[in-house]
Motif scaffolding. Sequence first.
Motif, PDB file in Angstrom:
ATOM      1  N   PHE A 163      -1.407 -15.449   6.647  1.00 40.99           N
ATOM      2  CA  PHE A 163      -0.802 -14.771   5.627  1.00 40.99           C
ATOM      3  C   PHE A 163      -0.834 -15.779   4.285  1.00 40.99           C
ATOM      4  O   PHE A 163      -0.830 -17.076   4.282  1.00 40.99           O
ATOM      5  CB  PHE A 163       0.703 -14.387   5.886  1.00 40.99           C
ATOM      6  CG  PHE A 163       1.596 -15.514   6.346  1.00 40.99           C
ATOM      7  CD1 PHE A 163       2.010 -16.644   5.522  1.00 40.99           C
ATOM      8  CD2 PHE A 163       1.906 -15.811   7.454  1.00 40.99           C
ATOM      9  CE1 PHE A 163       2.818 -17.571   5.942  1.00 40.99           C
ATOM     10  CE2 PHE A 163       2.649 -16.752   8.307  1.00 40.99           C
ATOM     11  CZ  PHE A 163       2.940 -17.576   7.122  1.00 40.99           C
ATOM     12  N   ASP A 164      -0.870 -15.034   3.041  1.00 42.14           N
ATOM     13  CA  ASP A 164      -0.800 -15.668   1.811  1.00 42.14           C
ATOM     14  C   ASP A 164       0.744 -15.947   1.719  1.00 42.14           C
ATOM     15  O   ASP A 164       1.737 -15.209   1.967  1.00 42.14           O
ATOM     16  CB  ASP A 164      -1.373 -14.913   0.685  1.00 42.14           C
ATOM     17  CG  ASP A 164      -2.988 -14.962   0.791  1.00 42.14           C
ATOM     18  OD1 ASP A 164      -3.467 -15.927   1.492  1.00 42.14           O
ATOM     19  OD2 ASP A 164      -3.346 -14.087   0.065  1.00 42.14           O
ATOM     20  N   GLY A 165       1.074 -17.310   0.692  1.00 43.73           N
ATOM     21  CA  GLY A 165       2.415 -17.367   0.382  1.00 43.73           C
ATOM     22  C   GLY A 165       3.252 -18.263   1.679  1.00 43.73           C
ATOM     23  O   GLY A 165       2.426 -18.796   2.480  1.00 43.73           O
ATOM     24  N   LEU A 166       4.561 -18.301   1.449  1.00 42.11           N
ATOM     25  CA  LEU A 166       5.353 -19.167   2.488  1.00 42.11           C
ATOM     26  C   LEU A 166       5.874 -18.288   3.347  1.00 42.11           C
ATOM     27  O   LEU A 166       6.626 -18.883   4.372  1.00 42.11           O
ATOM     28  CB  LEU A 166       6.103 -20.022   1.691  1.00 42.11           C
ATOM     29  CG  LEU A 166       5.456 -20.960   0.617  1.00 42.11           C
ATOM     30  CD1 LEU A 166       6.883 -21.821  -0.094  1.00 42.11           C
ATOM     31  CD2 LEU A 166       4.493 -21.885   1.125  1.00 42.11           C
ATOM     32  N   ASN A 167       5.829 -16.934   3.396  1.00 37.91           N
ATOM     33  CA  ASN A 167       6.590 -16.062   4.282  1.00 37.91           C
ATOM     34  C   ASN A 167       7.909 -16.329   4.577  1.00 37.91           C
ATOM     35  O   ASN A 167       8.598 -16.409   5.658  1.00 37.91           O
ATOM     36  CB  ASN A 167       5.720 -16.141   5.675  1.00 37.91           C
ATOM     37  CG  ASN A 167       6.221 -14.799   6.453  1.00 37.91           C
ATOM     38  OD1 ASN A 167       6.401 -13.548   5.758  1.00 37.91           O
ATOM     39  ND2 ASN A 167       6.060 -15.091   7.768  1.00 37.91           N
ATOM     40  N   LEU A 168       8.728 -16.534   3.251  1.00 39.42           N
ATOM     41  CA  LEU A 168      10.238 -16.946   3.498  1.00 39.42           C
ATOM     42  C   LEU A 168      10.980 -15.811   4.027  1.00 39.42           C
ATOM     43  O   LEU A 168      10.625 -14.670   3.870  1.00 39.42           O
ATOM     44  CB  LEU A 168      10.673 -17.464   2.106  1.00 39.42           C
ATOM     45  CG  LEU A 168       9.666 -18.531   1.496  1.00 39.42           C
ATOM     46  CD1 LEU A 168      10.351 -19.006   0.127  1.00 39.42           C
ATOM     47  CD2 LEU A 168       9.766 -19.522   2.378  1.00 39.42           C
ATOM     48  N   THR A 169      12.146 -16.051   4.091  1.00 40.44           N
ATOM     49  CA  THR A 169      13.358 -15.076   4.726  1.00 40.44           C
ATOM     50  C   THR A 169      13.564 -14.144   3.463  1.00 40.44           C
ATOM     51  O   THR A 169      13.474 -14.348   2.238  1.00 40.44           O
ATOM     52  CB  THR A 169      14.501 -15.543   5.174  1.00 40.44           C
ATOM     53  OG1 THR A 169      15.131 -16.179   4.290  1.00 40.44           O
ATOM     54  CG2 THR A 169      14.121 -16.535   6.354  1.00 40.44           C
ATOM     55  N   TRP A 170      13.970 -12.837   3.866  1.00 41.09           N
ATOM     56  CA  TRP A 170      14.370 -11.797   2.901  1.00 41.09           C
ATOM     57  C   TRP A 170      15.484 -12.457   2.168  1.00 41.09           C
ATOM     58  O   TRP A 170      15.239 -12.200   0.744  1.00 41.09           O
ATOM     59  CB  TRP A 170      14.920 -10.597   3.779  1.00 41.09           C
ATOM     60  CG  TRP A 170      15.265  -9.454   2.938  1.00 41.09           C
ATOM     61  CD1 TRP A 170      14.522  -8.358   2.446  1.00 41.09           C
ATOM     62  CD2 TRP A 170      16.668  -9.220   2.188  1.00 41.09           C
ATOM     63  NE1 TRP A 170      15.116  -7.633   1.490  1.00 41.09           N
ATOM     64  CE2 TRP A 170      16.374  -8.027   1.317  1.00 41.09           C
ATOM     65  CE3 TRP A 170      17.766  -9.996   1.986  1.00 41.09           C
ATOM     66  CZ2 TRP A 170      17.369  -7.640   0.658  1.00 41.09           C
ATOM     67  CZ3 TRP A 170      18.820  -9.267   1.386  1.00 41.09           C
ATOM     68  CH2 TRP A 170      18.762  -8.055   0.721  1.00 41.09           C
ATOM     69  N   GLU A 171      16.593 -13.084   2.396  1.00 38.27           N
ATOM     70  CA  GLU A 171      17.634 -13.501   1.764  1.00 38.27           C
ATOM     71  C   GLU A 171      17.226 -14.616   0.746  1.00 38.27           C
ATOM     72  O   GLU A 171      17.679 -14.652  -0.480  1.00 38.27           O
ATOM     73  CB  GLU A 171      18.671 -14.189   2.655  1.00 38.27           C
ATOM     74  CG  GLU A 171      19.436 -13.124   3.494  1.00 38.27           C
ATOM     75  CD  GLU A 171      18.478 -12.871   4.719  1.00 38.27           C
ATOM     76  OE1 GLU A 171      19.070 -11.948   5.609  1.00 38.27           O
ATOM     77  OE2 GLU A 171      17.180 -13.215   5.141  1.00 38.27           O
ATOM     78  N   THR A 172      16.192 -15.416   1.078  1.00 36.98           N
ATOM     79  CA  THR A 172      15.496 -16.392   0.052  1.00 36.98           C
ATOM     80  C   THR A 172      14.818 -15.652  -1.055  1.00 36.98           C
ATOM     81  O   THR A 172      15.314 -16.037  -2.229  1.00 36.98           O
ATOM     82  CB  THR A 172      14.684 -17.485   0.712  1.00 36.98           C
ATOM     83  OG1 THR A 172      15.583 -18.395   1.630  1.00 36.98           O
ATOM     84  CG2 THR A 172      14.171 -18.113  -0.445  1.00 36.98           C
ATOM     85  N   LEU A 173      13.909 -14.647  -0.835  1.00 42.27           N
ATOM     86  CA  LEU A 173      13.156 -13.976  -1.777  1.00 42.27           C
ATOM     87  C   LEU A 173      14.352 -13.092  -2.589  1.00 42.27           C
ATOM     88  O   LEU A 173      14.022 -12.895  -3.771  1.00 42.27           O
ATOM     89  CB  LEU A 173      12.339 -13.298  -0.983  1.00 42.27           C
ATOM     90  CG  LEU A 173      11.164 -13.904  -0.381  1.00 42.27           C
ATOM     91  CD1 LEU A 173      10.076 -13.006   0.234  1.00 42.27           C
ATOM     92  CD2 LEU A 173      10.409 -14.995  -1.329  1.00 42.27           C
ATOM     93  N   GLU A 174      15.113 -12.627  -2.022  1.00 38.30           N
ATOM     94  CA  GLU A 174      16.060 -11.667  -2.747  1.00 38.30           C
ATOM     95  C   GLU A 174      16.707 -12.586  -3.771  1.00 38.30           C
ATOM     96  O   GLU A 174      16.882 -12.091  -4.955  1.00 38.30           O
ATOM     97  CB  GLU A 174      17.078 -11.064  -1.980  1.00 38.30           C
ATOM     98  CG  GLU A 174      17.930  -9.916  -2.414  1.00 38.30           C
ATOM     99  CD  GLU A 174      19.580 -10.368  -2.200  1.00 38.30           C
ATOM    100  OE1 GLU A 174      20.427  -9.539  -2.413  1.00 38.30           O
ATOM    101  OE2 GLU A 174      19.719 -11.510  -1.730  1.00 38.30           O
TER     102      GLU A 174
END
Length: 411
Positions: A163-174
């Motif tokens: 995958f591209d990016g760091l695939n962070l959790t929903w809570e971090t991206l939000e």
Amino acid sequence: MADGQKAVKRTKAKLAGEGGYVRPPRAPYATDPAKSRGRLHPEPESRNRNPFERDRDRIVHSSAFRRLRGKTQVFVAHEGDHYRTRLSHSLEVAQIARTVARQMGLDDDLAETLGIAHDLGHPPFGHTGEDVLDAAMEGYAGFDHNAQTLRVLTKLERRYPTFDGLNLTWETLEGVVKHNGPLIRYGATLQDLPIAIQEYVATHDLELESWPGPEAQVAAFSDDIAYNNHDIDDGLRAGLFTLAEIRADVPMVERVLVTVERDYPDIDEFRTSAEMVRRLIGVLVDDLVWESTNRLNDLKPQTPEDIRAAGKPLVGFSDVMNEHQSVLRRFLMQRMYRHWKVNRSRSHAKRILRELFDLFLGEPELLPPAWQEGGDGPRGQRTARRVCDYIAGMTDDYAIEEHRRLFTLER
């Protein structure tokens, strides 16, 4: 006395007891890493770290995070080794956010992660760079540093095989996208938002119409605490204003300085300034914890979703502290951000970035090979977005050197 004030006093008394520091109990509305909404691309959980610790570590090991050491906010990187960069600022924000979150019984790992991540999308030369890129991208869906942070975290970092990016959790991206509040409100629609945010939430809904979780709100105000105080420190160090001038114009600074001079009457001005900044941070942290605790006690939320649905921020400074900070910001605007020396650096930075953008847009074959293909958006926008991404990722010194290579004839 309000329940919130009593709670803060009890906590402080407990922390000051003979046993030393005692961690406050976890609040029911703290974000629970064990209940994370997960990642866009499913992955096995780590045996050694919870999801938010894992997010933090991925950010720390990213190329974009390392480049923050060469990006500045007010001064250009080569003007001195002692001034803050985006990297040192992000670490300071993370430290303050972790402290405040822990005092309030929130998840300090998530708060720290958001503090570390919040500036990853900033271009070189601080807010000047953002203004230049936004103007250059007019007609190409614009530029926004918050949306660029999302692009970095979900697309531009390419470190993983599937995958591209760091695939962070929903809570971090939000928290990164919404840390200053809901993005869809007061008549704004999804179509009014930066294209990077529109595209991402089409596949991973970040609930842009609600307030962010409590840790993201803490990180946003920790950012305010950090930059106000490090700008005082940097402005004094650079000689843009004196200690006498700021104490005369900013009552909050004067009050803190009086306590420093009472406790340490014989120290030099440099130590006096450093102690004043340290105490100012403490005053702001205490006010943030006190006011936020009062708001939370009034609402009595039981989950992070209660905070998201509150319809207003539940973390913030008191009205009195907001007035004090307004006075401080006016002083810094007049005496620092608009100082003639800063204006000269800003003018130079504008020319460098605008000339680089126009050259690369007109002659994209001058871009490094890795940047000559791809790009997002309609066909007419792809080259512009590639150029914008390339320039936004530059450090101050790299932008200066790239401009020299392309615009200076050398034998």
